[in-house]
Motif scaffolding. Structure first.
Motif, PDB file in Angstrom:
ATOM      1  N   GLU A 172     -23.910 115.985   7.779  1.00 46.26           N
ATOM      2  CA  GLU A 172     -25.137 116.333   7.215  1.00 46.26           C
ATOM      3  C   GLU A 172     -25.252 116.765   6.012  1.00 46.26           C
ATOM      4  OE1 GLU A 172     -26.300 119.446  10.739  1.00 46.26           O
ATOM      5  OE2 GLU A 172     -24.302 119.784   9.902  1.00 46.26           O
ATOM      6  N   ASP A 173     -24.308 117.272   5.396  1.00 45.15           N
ATOM      7  CA  ASP A 173     -24.542 117.662   4.143  1.00 45.15           C
ATOM      8  C   ASP A 173     -22.994 117.591   3.440  1.00 45.15           C
ATOM      9  OD1 ASP A 173     -24.750 118.906   1.424  1.00 45.15           O
ATOM     10  OD2 ASP A 173     -25.777 120.703   2.490  1.00 45.15           O
ATOM     11  N   PRO A 233     -21.680 116.861   0.249  1.00 42.51           N
ATOM     12  CA  PRO A 233     -21.201 117.734  -0.704  1.00 42.51           C
ATOM     13  C   PRO A 233     -20.751 119.198  -0.267  1.00 42.51           C
ATOM     14  CG  PRO A 233     -23.191 116.509  -1.223  1.00 42.51           C
ATOM     15  CD  PRO A 233     -22.939 116.207  -0.075  1.00 42.51           C
ATOM     16  N   ALA A 234     -21.576 119.869   0.598  1.00 42.65           N
ATOM     17  CA  ALA A 234     -21.092 121.231   1.030  1.00 42.65           C
ATOM     18  C   ALA A 234     -19.955 121.108   1.754  1.00 42.65           C
ATOM     19  CB  ALA A 234     -22.449 121.776   1.860  1.00 42.65           C
ATOM     20  N   THR A 235     -20.006 120.140   2.621  1.00 38.40           N
ATOM     21  CA  THR A 235     -18.780 120.071   3.598  1.00 38.40           C
ATOM     22  C   THR A 235     -17.396 120.083   2.768  1.00 38.40           C
ATOM     23  OG1 THR A 235     -19.977 118.790   5.374  1.00 38.40           O
ATOM     24  CG2 THR A 235     -17.643 119.054   5.600  1.00 38.40           C
ATOM     25  N   GLY A 243     -14.177 121.605  12.951  1.00 35.63           N
ATOM     26  CA  GLY A 243     -15.441 122.001  12.293  1.00 35.63           C
ATOM     27  C   GLY A 243     -16.152 120.821  11.940  1.00 35.63           C
ATOM     28  N   THR A 244     -16.095 119.594  11.722  1.00 35.43           N
ATOM     29  CA  THR A 244     -16.736 118.639  11.234  1.00 35.43           C
ATOM     30  C   THR A 244     -17.052 117.530  12.567  1.00 35.43           C
ATOM     31  OG1 THR A 244     -14.787 117.208  10.703  1.00 35.43           O
ATOM     32  CG2 THR A 244     -15.959 118.488   8.860  1.00 35.43           C
ATOM     33  N   HIS A 303     -18.065 118.275  15.747  1.00 34.23           N
ATOM     34  CA  HIS A 303     -18.627 118.604  16.843  1.00 34.23           C
ATOM     35  C   HIS A 303     -20.278 118.839  16.381  1.00 34.23           C
ATOM     36  CE1 HIS A 303     -15.356 119.325  19.648  1.00 34.23           C
ATOM     37  NE2 HIS A 303     -14.689 119.612  18.424  1.00 34.23           N
ATOM     38  N   ARG A 304     -20.753 118.132  15.627  1.00 35.40           N
ATOM     39  CA  ARG A 304     -22.171 118.365  15.043  1.00 35.40           C
ATOM     40  C   ARG A 304     -23.029 116.970  15.821  1.00 35.40           C
ATOM     41  NH1 ARG A 304     -21.698 120.238   8.713  1.00 35.40           N
ATOM     42  NH2 ARG A 304     -19.534 121.051   9.278  1.00 35.40           N
ATOM     43  N   LYS A 325     -31.813 122.438  12.892  1.00 31.35           N
ATOM     44  CA  LYS A 325     -31.742 123.489  11.774  1.00 31.35           C
ATOM     45  C   LYS A 325     -32.837 123.215  10.687  1.00 31.35           C
ATOM     46  CE  LYS A 325     -26.903 123.741  12.266  1.00 31.35           C
ATOM     47  NZ  LYS A 325     -25.651 122.906  12.023  1.00 31.35           N
ATOM     48  N   GLY A 330     -35.010 122.982   7.416  1.00 36.41           N
ATOM     49  CA  GLY A 330     -34.444 123.093   5.920  1.00 36.41           C
ATOM     50  C   GLY A 330     -33.194 122.315   5.794  1.00 36.41           C
ATOM     51  N   ASN A 331     -32.810 121.302   6.953  1.00 40.51           N
ATOM     52  CA  ASN A 331     -31.788 120.443   6.781  1.00 40.51           C
ATOM     53  C   ASN A 331     -31.635 119.555   5.478  1.00 40.51           C
ATOM     54  OD1 ASN A 331     -29.081 119.743   7.667  1.00 40.51           O
ATOM     55  ND2 ASN A 331     -29.949 117.689   8.271  1.00 40.51           N
ATOM     56  N   ARG A 387     -32.805 119.950   2.501  1.00 43.94           N
ATOM     57  CA  ARG A 387     -32.640 120.533   1.196  1.00 43.94           C
ATOM     58  C   ARG A 387     -31.468 120.380   0.444  1.00 43.94           C
ATOM     59  NH1 ARG A 387     -34.653 125.994  -0.137  1.00 43.94           N
ATOM     60  NH2 ARG A 387     -32.507 126.367   0.145  1.00 43.94           N
TER      61      ARG A 387
END
Lengths: 210, 210
Positions: B146-147, B149-151, B193-194, B196-197, B205, B207-208, B210
């Motif tokens: 999904e994101d 860099p944030a992960t 944590g990565t 199960h999306r 979600k 604003g995903n 952004r």
């Protein structure tokens, strides 16, 4: 006068950090003479205590209290949100100060050492309440809180680190994600990362009871 | 002589940190006169560079290279292991130094500032390779990165923070979990944590993008 000094101190300490801020600059920004500052506060560390540490300690105390009896009321998603939103924004806002406090926590000769011991201890006290709430909530969900001190330590490290490690922990060549993205990402990692553990996966891990 | 000086320097710098170590102590532990030290190395920061930074930079360079073409070979579990086991033990071993480097990274006047800029940049370069490998692997698994860099930022913050934040991020009244427990816990958090999306949770979600 005192209020003006506190406001000027807070601004300068959070912009530049403790060491780089002088009492002369604080007095100048507050528009008072430096001796006046020393009449109100005995020393630079006393100004810091009143302007920065007292509000921070009050905040952490409220955050710690927010975990009392949380176990009966909320689910894991709310717990994750309360942990991330309770810590990440405030640590991020004062990130330069927290980095200074962390260095001071490791240096007993620093004049910030007593403050660093106090703030770090208060944070760990709050995380103990998160730990205990985590046990109650995972129990209610029928989940395996395999190693709750390790879970809380890892998750709190993520939240604190993500707020402080702009120069260290983010991929080069990508903009450091902003607050909304980091809060969403960390909440997802905590929720998914703690709710998919089955007793079987638990038993299959040797040394789990260590 | 040079080898003895390097060994003594490494020991003292990692035990006590950069600031608290003097060239006099290094010379004494190596059993040489202090002027001899200065004939081999121009200054304290030069000794530090040779004894501590060079090996650390070489390690990080090897670790970064380990991510080349990782995407075609390994799964998410191996990636998580490679990230956690590649960083946590080495940062933990030199935790006092890393805390000093983090403070120096924030203080351009520190004599460790150039070293801190270099090491932090190298770490972020390595994490960029993890980021790119992560894209390739999640793509192969049909998962939603999904994101990324944030992960990567969140996960790397966890690994680095868990190695450094003994005094800050662990529940009070509980022993700080040792290396085995933290490595196991963090690997589990990253994998679960990565993975199960779902696309649905992604779309839900706002604003995903952004």
């Amino acid at each position: 006068m005192r209020t003006r000094l506190l406001k000027a101190s807070y601004e300068l300490f959070t912009e530049r950090g403790y060491r780089a801020t002088t009492t002369k600059e604080i007095a100048a920004r507050a528009g008072v003479a430096e001796p006046t500052l020393f009449r109100h506060f005995g020393s630079k560390v006393d100004v810091f205590e009143a302007a920065v540490l007292e509000p921070l300690k009050a905040y952490l105390a409220r955050w710690s209290r927010s975990w009392v009896d949380v176990s009966g009321r909320v689910g894991l998603a709310e717990m994750a949100t309360q942990l991330v939103e309770g810590l990440y924004p405030v640590i991020r806002r004062d990130r330069n100060l927290f980095i200074e406090l962390m260095a001071a926590r490791n240096d007993p000769l620093s004049d910030l050492y007593p403050a660093a011991v106090e703030i770090s201890g208060q944070l760990r006290d709050g995380l103990r309440m998160v730990h205990d709430a985590g046990f109650a909530v995972t129990d209610r969900y029928g989940l395996w809180g395999e190693d709750m001190p390790a879970t809380i330590g890892a998750v709190a490290s993520m939240v604190i680190g993500a707020a402080l490690f702009d120069d260290w922990a983010y991929p080069a060549g990508k903009r450091v994600p902003g607050r909304e993205r980091m809060i969403r990402e960390m909440s997802t990692l905590i929720i998914d990362g703690t709710t998919h553990r089955s007793p079987r996966s638990n038993e299959s891990k040797p040394g789990n009871t260590r």
